[in-house]
Design an enzyme around this catalytic site. Sequence first.
Site, PDB file in Angstrom:
ATOM      1  N   CYS B  35      -9.895  15.393  55.317  1.00 40.27           N
ATOM      2  CA  CYS B  35      -9.694  14.335  54.332  1.00 40.27           C
ATOM      3  C   CYS B  35      -8.310  13.710  54.440  1.00 40.27           C
ATOM      4  CB  CYS B  35      -9.862  14.866  52.919  1.00 40.27           C
ATOM      5  SG  CYS B  35     -11.572  15.165  52.520  1.00 40.27           S
ATOM      6  N   CYS B  61       0.554  12.675  52.788  1.00 38.64           N
ATOM      7  CA  CYS B  61       1.542  11.618  52.891  1.00 38.64           C
ATOM      8  C   CYS B  61       2.665  11.827  51.881  1.00 38.64           C
ATOM      9  CB  CYS B  61       0.869  10.276  52.649  1.00 38.64           C
ATOM     10  SG  CYS B  61       0.063  10.197  51.070  1.00 38.64           S
ATOM     11  N   CYS B 105      -3.644  11.139  45.149  1.00 35.73           N
ATOM     12  CA  CYS B 105      -2.682  12.226  45.381  1.00 35.73           C
ATOM     13  C   CYS B 105      -2.397  12.953  44.071  1.00 35.73           C
ATOM     14  CB  CYS B 105      -1.373  11.677  45.940  1.00 35.73           C
ATOM     15  SG  CYS B 105      -1.556  10.947  47.558  1.00 35.73           S
TER      16      CYS B 105
END
Lengths: 399, 285
Positions: B35, B61, B105
Amino acid sequence: MKTIYLDNNATTQVDPAVFEAIKPYFTELYGNPSSMHRFGGQVGVTIKEARSSVAKLLNCDSDEIIFTSCGSESDNTAIRSALNSRPDKRHIITTAVEHPAVLSFCKFLEKKENYEVTYLGTDERGRLDLDEYRKAISPDTAIVSVMWANNETGNIHPIEEMAQIARDNGVIFHTDAVQAVGKVSIDLKSSAVDMLSLSGHKLHAPKGVGALYVRKGLMFRPLLIGGHQERSRRAGTENTTGIIALGKACELAAKNMETENTVVSRLRDKLEAGLLAAIPDSKVNGDPENRLPNTTNISFGYVEGEAILLMMDQLGIAASSGSACTSGSLEPSHVLKAMSVPFTFAHGSIRFSLSRFNTEEEIDFVIENLPPIIENLRKMSPFSAEKEGLACTGPGSMQ
Amino acid sequence: MWEYTDKVKEHFLNPRNAGKIEDADGIGEVGSLACGDALTLYIKVDDDNIITDAKFQTFGCASAIASSSALTEMLIGKPVEEAEKLTNKDIAEYLGGLPREKMHCSVMGQEALEQAIKNMRGEAGTKAEHSHEGELICECFGVFDEEILQAIKANDLKSVEDITNFTKAGGGCGKCHEDLERLLAEAQGEAAACATPSATPAYPAEGMTNIQRMHLIESVIDDDIRPALQADGGDIRLMDIDKTSVTVQFMGMCSGCPSSKATLNNLVQGKLREKVDPAITVTEG
Ligand code: FES
């Protein structure tokens, strides 16, 4: 902080000589080349010279060059012209690894105008399958559009061969050569390529100028209709400074091709070898035997590209990532996906693209400073423990 | 490049509490390599149920790392009961906001926290599998409808793009977009269906018979409108009612008054719309 610019497939520095050449055309020589008076006429003469420089680099005739605003416009013009000049044909062949200037346009044509599009796939090195290509051509095919070199991996495609196959089948062949022009030698006189796109800012001219080569005798349908500029093949007042810059850049590219293929490619190889040696579980994406001299695309397993890019940015190193997170989509680059690069590696891929302005010291700096970044990110990763030693076990193994 | 707040950048470049707690009381693992982001959260809890330590390991990230770092900072020193109430919005707010495309996130942080607490209580293993409830909607990212519906409701999501930003579903090939539209409609439908059985009708005359509605109009005129006009030496008479069209006649000082039009719209029609039915139109007969 000094910037170490390793993102030359995105855009390049304007060569100082190019900048010098165009300066007077902003201030003293600002005439409109279409004007009847001498003040404009002299600009027209310079444009003519620029056209000839572009033609020389591609080994074609000056009147086969149409100046445009960018690579995307050249690509769109070429495809649209081919379709409009063969309205009875409804099939297009392209590849799954094209730049969006071609790919998105083909998807649009497929969806909105009911064209049938074949997207040729690649193997895991990004190589096209010529048998698949041959089989895809049908009497209904109007145009084949295949990029000369891929912007992400640098892979060079067998354009001459593909163009000949198209010609043998009576199909128009276009190539998006935006990444290739100035880096590899192109000889259009001896090739079966019908149309070729290039873009100024990829070869040290400014952004906002491009060109389209249209083989003499090929039926052409303009995209922009209006004034008589470009012999009525592209209306609109010329971007004179851009065109003059492009001419100068092509002149310099012809001169520097040798450097690109020796000095630049040596630096690229040094960077690549240095990183691969220092960073376990890293691998090169693409076809090392057949790629642009300035590009390397390296995947660092178990780390994410955007995180690497931002950490590099802190040190002034500018590169690109094929990671999803930098692109606004959530999936990694369509090019790496087409090559079936495992997710593990695709997410952590970085493209380094060099130019003749890069130096050995810059490369040394990256080789020294990137490994600790990857190491730190890996230390932070939940996968690091399982991957003690991080030995690469090959593609697909860690999906 | 994404526009990150200084706080996101700060937490990304200097992440707090990165690492592992070997003897953690609760561990929550979410996401996967495939993912593109994954988070393992470790918590340590004392006898008073206070989270004394929290650490994380993140693959992802900048905003995934920053969200994880922020989450651990928010957790340390908090009683579990309070920590349990933390949402992805709190994480995003703590960081001064995240680009909308990166909200997933923060969702990952919330999910890892839920999982760690469950794990601490012995209610679950460490790894949060996708809910796997119902139907698999997005094959690219393995997201099931339950999870999507939950995200729509919790974050008041309004578009497919929103869903992608928060759950990643739809961020790949796009094949599932139609299903996502359907789930949005379903969630919105549910919201509407929930509103209908409420005890208070949407407007006073809703569900009334014609006679009841006429009586209501009469009484609003008598009780709310007429006294106001009479105070100024005028009056009003009800002439006709046809469904939602009401005809009246002004009398006394009001008849022929230059501002009778405004009175008609603002006072008469306004009051009737408010107290009877918002569809009412009033004309002067
Ligand atoms: S199935 Fe959902 S994006 Fe591909």
